[in-house]
Design a protein around this motif. Sequence first.
Motif, PDB file in Angstrom:
ATOM      1  N   CYS A 226      97.518 -32.597 -13.014  1.00 28.85           N
ATOM      2  CA  CYS A 226      97.073 -32.907 -14.377  1.00 28.85           C
ATOM      3  C   CYS A 226      97.718 -32.023 -15.438  1.00 28.85           C
ATOM      4  CB  CYS A 226      95.552 -32.817 -14.471  1.00 28.85           C
ATOM      5  SG  CYS A 226      94.899 -31.120 -14.425  1.00 28.85           S
ATOM      6  N   ALA A 227      98.534 -31.052 -15.031  1.00 30.84           N
ATOM      7  CA  ALA A 227      99.274 -30.155 -15.929  1.00 30.84           C
ATOM      8  C   ALA A 227      98.390 -29.177 -16.679  1.00 30.84           C
ATOM      9  CB  ALA A 227     100.123 -30.946 -16.919  1.00 30.84           C
ATOM     10  N   CYS A 228      97.123 -29.048 -16.297  1.00 25.54           N
ATOM     11  CA  CYS A 228      96.244 -28.075 -16.950  1.00 25.54           C
ATOM     12  C   CYS A 228      96.650 -26.654 -16.562  1.00 25.54           C
ATOM     13  CB  CYS A 228      94.799 -28.333 -16.535  1.00 25.54           C
ATOM     14  SG  CYS A 228      93.592 -27.233 -17.316  1.00 25.54           S
ATOM     15  N   PRO A 229      96.651 -25.709 -17.486  1.00 20.46           N
ATOM     16  CA  PRO A 229      96.916 -24.309 -17.128  1.00 20.46           C
ATOM     17  C   PRO A 229      95.815 -23.768 -16.221  1.00 20.46           C
ATOM     18  CG  PRO A 229      97.071 -24.653 -19.504  1.00 20.46           C
ATOM     19  CD  PRO A 229      96.459 -25.890 -18.937  1.00 20.46           C
ATOM     20  N   GLY A 230      96.153 -22.748 -15.440  1.00 22.05           N
ATOM     21  CA  GLY A 230      95.145 -22.074 -14.632  1.00 22.05           C
ATOM     22  C   GLY A 230      95.205 -22.369 -13.155  1.00 22.05           C
ATOM     23  N   PHE A 231      96.250 -23.035 -12.691  1.00 16.73           N
ATOM     24  CA  PHE A 231      96.360 -23.349 -11.269  1.00 16.73           C
ATOM     25  C   PHE A 231      96.573 -22.062 -10.470  1.00 16.73           C
ATOM     26  CE2 PHE A 231      98.488 -24.924  -7.427  1.00 16.73           C
ATOM     27  CZ  PHE A 231      97.669 -25.998  -7.108  1.00 16.73           C
ATOM     28  N   GLY A 232      95.852 -21.923  -9.360  1.00 19.77           N
ATOM     29  CA  GLY A 232      96.009 -20.711  -8.552  1.00 19.77           C
ATOM     30  C   GLY A 232      95.027 -20.672  -7.400  1.00 19.77           C
ATOM     31  N   ILE A 233      94.886 -19.495  -6.810  1.00 21.21           N
ATOM     32  CA  ILE A 233      94.066 -19.344  -5.610  1.00 21.21           C
ATOM     33  C   ILE A 233      92.589 -19.526  -5.950  1.00 21.21           C
ATOM     34  CG2 ILE A 233      93.336 -17.737  -3.799  1.00 21.21           C
ATOM     35  CD1 ILE A 233      96.118 -16.448  -4.017  1.00 21.21           C
ATOM     36  N   VAL A 234      91.930 -20.407  -5.198  1.00 17.80           N
ATOM     37  CA  VAL A 234      90.500 -20.654  -5.382  1.00 17.80           C
ATOM     38  C   VAL A 234      89.685 -20.285  -4.147  1.00 17.80           C
ATOM     39  CG1 VAL A 234      90.845 -22.455  -7.113  1.00 17.80           C
ATOM     40  CG2 VAL A 234      90.756 -23.084  -4.690  1.00 17.80           C
ATOM     41  N   ALA A 235      90.354 -20.102  -2.988  1.00 15.19           N
ATOM     42  CA  ALA A 235      89.631 -19.759  -1.758  1.00 15.19           C
ATOM     43  C   ALA A 235      90.626 -19.258  -0.717  1.00 15.19           C
ATOM     44  CB  ALA A 235      88.866 -20.968  -1.213  1.00 15.19           C
ATOM     45  N   TYR A 236      90.076 -18.661   0.335  1.00 18.52           N
ATOM     46  CA  TYR A 236      90.890 -18.192   1.461  1.00 18.52           C
ATOM     47  C   TYR A 236      90.342 -18.794   2.743  1.00 18.52           C
ATOM     48  CZ  TYR A 236      92.612 -14.662  -1.801  1.00 18.52           C
ATOM     49  OH  TYR A 236      93.168 -14.025  -2.883  1.00 18.52           O
ATOM     50  N   ASP A 237      91.245 -19.177   3.640  1.00 24.13           N
ATOM     51  CA  ASP A 237      90.860 -19.663   4.967  1.00 24.13           C
ATOM     52  C   ASP A 237      91.109 -18.519   5.947  1.00 24.13           C
ATOM     53  OD1 ASP A 237      90.313 -21.014   7.265  1.00 24.13           O
ATOM     54  OD2 ASP A 237      91.936 -22.475   7.097  1.00 24.13           O
ATOM     55  N   ILE A 238      90.018 -17.936   6.437  1.00 24.28           N
ATOM     56  CA  ILE A 238      90.116 -16.780   7.328  1.00 24.28           C
ATOM     57  C   ILE A 238      90.258 -17.247   8.783  1.00 24.28           C
ATOM     58  CG2 ILE A 238      88.969 -14.655   8.096  1.00 24.28           C
ATOM     59  CD1 ILE A 238      89.845 -14.688   5.165  1.00 24.28           C
ATOM     60  N   GLY A 239      90.991 -16.473   9.584  1.00 26.31           N
ATOM     61  CA  GLY A 239      91.127 -16.799  11.004  1.00 26.31           C
ATOM     62  C   GLY A 239      92.565 -16.883  11.469  1.00 26.31           C
ATOM     63  N   LEU A 240      93.457 -16.078  10.858  1.00 21.74           N
ATOM     64  CA  LEU A 240      94.856 -16.062  11.278  1.00 21.74           C
ATOM     65  C   LEU A 240      94.950 -15.708  12.766  1.00 21.74           C
ATOM     66  CD1 LEU A 240      97.852 -16.244  10.388  1.00 21.74           C
ATOM     67  CD2 LEU A 240      97.736 -13.778   9.931  1.00 21.74           C
ATOM     68  N   GLU A 241      95.738 -16.494  13.519  1.00 22.71           N
ATOM     69  CA  GLU A 241      95.819 -16.309  14.960  1.00 22.71           C
ATOM     70  C   GLU A 241      96.619 -15.060  15.332  1.00 22.71           C
ATOM     71  OE1 GLU A 241      96.661 -19.021  13.330  1.00 22.71           O
ATOM     72  OE2 GLU A 241      95.320 -20.635  14.005  1.00 22.71           O
ATOM     73  N   CYS A 242      96.169 -14.418  16.409  1.00 23.87           N
ATOM     74  CA  CYS A 242      96.870 -13.244  16.947  1.00 23.87           C
ATOM     75  C   CYS A 242      98.203 -13.668  17.547  1.00 23.87           C
ATOM     76  CB  CYS A 242      95.995 -12.573  18.003  1.00 23.87           C
ATOM     77  SG  CYS A 242      96.829 -11.281  18.949  1.00 23.87           S
ATOM     78  N   ALA A 243      99.228 -12.863  17.313  1.00 29.42           N
ATOM     79  CA  ALA A 243     100.563 -13.183  17.818  1.00 29.42           C
ATOM     80  C   ALA A 243     100.631 -13.121  19.335  1.00 29.42           C
ATOM     81  CB  ALA A 243     101.592 -12.236  17.201  1.00 29.42           C
TER      82      ALA A 243
END
Length: 284
Positions: A226-243
């Motif tokens: 929609c071209a509105c200013p303010g786009f950015g991080i709104v949440a985090y998905d936790i649980g990155l897998e161990c290598a």
Amino acid sequence: MSLGGVSEVPWHHDIVALATRHGKEHQISPALAAVGLVTRVVAVDTDRFGTFSGEIQRPGPPDQVVLTKARAGLEIAGLPRGVASEGTLGPHPDLPMLTCDRELVGFVDLELGFTLIEEALGFETTVASRRAQPGDDLEGFLRQIDFGPQGVIVRRADHQFDPIVKGIVTIEALHSAIKEVANCSADGYAVVETDLRAHLCPTRQRVIREAADRLAERLGRRCPSCACPGFGIVAYDIGLECASYGAPTGLERATIEGCVRCDLRKEVAAASLADPSTCPMCNP
């Protein structure tokens, strides 16, 4: 302002009301200028939203209060946009032995129909106090808190708020306030403590500027939909897998970016797997 334009900044010298009585324009105005906004300081009694010295309690959580301040400023100024900041000092949620300065800068745009809050954390702000009687040697305490640039408050030692003397930045004013307040206190003592209002607390000023820079960076990003200013991080998905074993860790698997106005959400996956040192299975 045209959202469909190709300008490098979202606004073109549009005015935003800044609700402050403690000089925060010095931290916030330069950041917003980078996205084409000109701040106008508005005479809002921000103390009614709570004081660091405690005689007026904050009427709600910080993220609610910062937007209430911003709306109060734009209403008085008769403008469609407002900005304000709100700070809290207390134990860090993950490291409670550390005092954390959390600074929020909130933005309200009635014209485009969105609100946005960005924040920054600091660990340098000194929250300190010292009981004193007239004539006491306070040189060590004052050196510890960087007295002068850092102002102090003198209050009664019996927890009453009348009298309370704020904004003290000279030795002469300090001794005068101690004498005045101690004479009114039941035990003859006064309490000298750091004045945590932004214009008298240089360490808070630095954190407010960081939060304002983050807000400006966010306002400089437009929504792909929609071209509105303010786009950015709104949440985090936790649980990155161990290598090593693929087990989930407490690290971020992905960040969720979104628009402040429409429903667009976009997942940005982490660039690599988690180091085994962060894995609860590898390091139980």
